[in-house]
Design an enzyme around this catalytic site. Structure first.
Site, PDB file in Angstrom:
ATOM      1  N   HIS A  61       0.860  -1.180   0.000  1.00 12.88           N
ATOM      2  CA  HIS A  61       0.000   0.000   0.000  1.00 12.88           C
ATOM      3  C   HIS A  61       0.901   1.237   0.000  1.00 12.88           C
ATOM      4  CE1 HIS A  61       0.977  -0.672   4.202  1.00 12.88           C
ATOM      5  NE2 HIS A  61       0.442   0.484   4.575  1.00 12.88           N
ATOM      6  N   HIS A  63       1.287   3.884   2.227  1.00 12.78           N
ATOM      7  CA  HIS A  63       1.750   4.612   3.406  1.00 12.78           C
ATOM      8  C   HIS A  63       3.264   4.761   3.329  1.00 12.78           C
ATOM      9  CE1 HIS A  63      -2.030   3.782   6.045  1.00 12.78           C
ATOM     10  NE2 HIS A  63      -2.155   4.880   5.319  1.00 12.78           N
ATOM     11  N   ASP A  65       5.807   4.461   5.236  1.00 14.54           N
ATOM     12  CA  ASP A  65       6.767   3.489   5.759  1.00 14.54           C
ATOM     13  C   ASP A  65       6.912   2.264   4.864  1.00 14.54           C
ATOM     14  OD1 ASP A  65       4.141   2.838   6.509  1.00 14.54           O
ATOM     15  OD2 ASP A  65       4.773   1.730   8.283  1.00 14.54           O
ATOM     16  N   HIS A  66       6.144   2.226   3.762  1.00 12.10           N
ATOM     17  CA  HIS A  66       6.233   1.091   2.833  1.00 12.10           C
ATOM     18  C   HIS A  66       6.718   1.497   1.439  1.00 12.10           C
ATOM     19  CE1 HIS A  66       4.141  -1.905   5.429  1.00 12.10           C
ATOM     20  NE2 HIS A  66       3.739  -0.782   6.002  1.00 12.10           N
TER      21      HIS A  66
END
Length: 304
Positions: A61, A63, A65-66
């Site tokens: 996804h 966000h 942090d990804h």
């Protein structure tokens, strides 16, 4: 042999001793990266692996942090004189998000191909890999992934000889090709035994427990699953923010009949995940509180 390395195990923000969650898999000269948060390059460097030969990057996804480590990763690939196209797979909106991030990485010596997932479940074939994407339940559109290596049956030399199949057709038949020659048709099923057990690794983060995870992880050799919270008292917080506890992950591993489970994507407040493992192992004994860089070489059954 399928090489697996969980490069980082952190959620939300990188910490001095915990990089953000990212997984890298290597098989038969091909490499797959799942998620690319801040610090992924450093984690890869610590492992001693290179980003240059990565064939595909999958995103669960969007966000930060990804995916926030992507621009730097692309620049490093370009500086390593990569020229081969790079495939990116992710939810709808992938092209828009990647183009926005590329404002700071505009000139690259290789083509970027964005493949957006349009179905609740979707499969992609890359080299010897099959990547199976499946929808999970987070507060934005989010997918888990299974990396699958199918394995055909053994070639039966005696059967090929008995059928008078010319030797120069044996290799194409092993690869699944159908040969038409001299008025005859030769098909793989004429010379191959039953399909053998392959390898399967299932990965998911940022989600509540779902039936789609249990279904897609079924029979996996390795199940890598988010464990945002180990503290039992944070079960309500996990529900509120659509994450998972260690114990919910263990229940899914048990139901899916996986061989081994690694927990990942820990909350920054979770300092010592291993403290909570006795309770987790009461549910699913073969569970590990993974640390950054945890690796395994998965072997086919007849290689073990």
């Amino acid at each position: 042999m399928l090489d697996i390395c969980l490069l980082g195990t952190g959620g939300m923000m990188p910490l001095p001793r915990r990089w953000l969650t990212s997984l890298m898999a290597r098989y038969n000269g091909k490499s797959i990266l799942i998620d690319c948060g801040e610090g992924t390059q450093i984690a890869m460097k610590e492992k001693g692996w290179s980003p240059k030969p990565i064939d595909v990057i999958c995103f669960t996804h969007f966000h930060a942090d990804h995916i926030s480590g992507l621009p730097g990763m692309l620049l490093t690939m370009g500086n390593a004189e990569r020229t081969e196209p790079l495939l990116l797979i992710g939810p709808k909106g992938l092209t828009r998000v990647v183009n926005s991030l590329r404002v700071i990485a505009p000139e690259l010596p290789f083509e970027i191909i964005c493949q957006e997932i349009t179905e609740p479940e979707q499969s992609f074939s890359i080299g010897g890999f099959r990547i199976e994407a499946y929808r999970v339940n987070h507060n934005v559109v989010c997918y888990g992934y299974s990396i699958v290596i199918d394995r055909i049956g053994k070639f039966d030399v005696e059967k090929a000889q008995a059928l008078n199949i010319p030797r120069n057709y044996w290799n194409p038949l092993q690869k699944g090709e159908i040969i038409e020659a001299d008025g005859r048709t030769f098909s793989p099923d004429m010379v191959l035994g039953a399909a053998r057990k392959g390898l399967k690794v299932t990965y998911c983060t940022d989600t509540r427990p779902t039936e789609s995870i249990v279904k897609n992880a079924s029979g996996a050799d390795l199940f890598i699953c988010e464990g945002m919270y180990g503290e039992p008292e944070k079960a309500q917080k996990a529900k509120e923010y659509k994450h998972m506890t260690f114990y919910e992950a263990a229940e899914m591993a048990k139901r899916a009949g996986v061989r081994e489970m690694w927990l990942t994507h820990y909350s920054p407040s979770l300092i010592h995940p291993e403290e909570f493992m006795p309770g987790v192992r009461k549910i699913f004994p073969n569970a590990v509180a993974a640390r950054d860089g945890r690796s395994v070489d998965l072997l086919f059954q007849d290689e073990e």
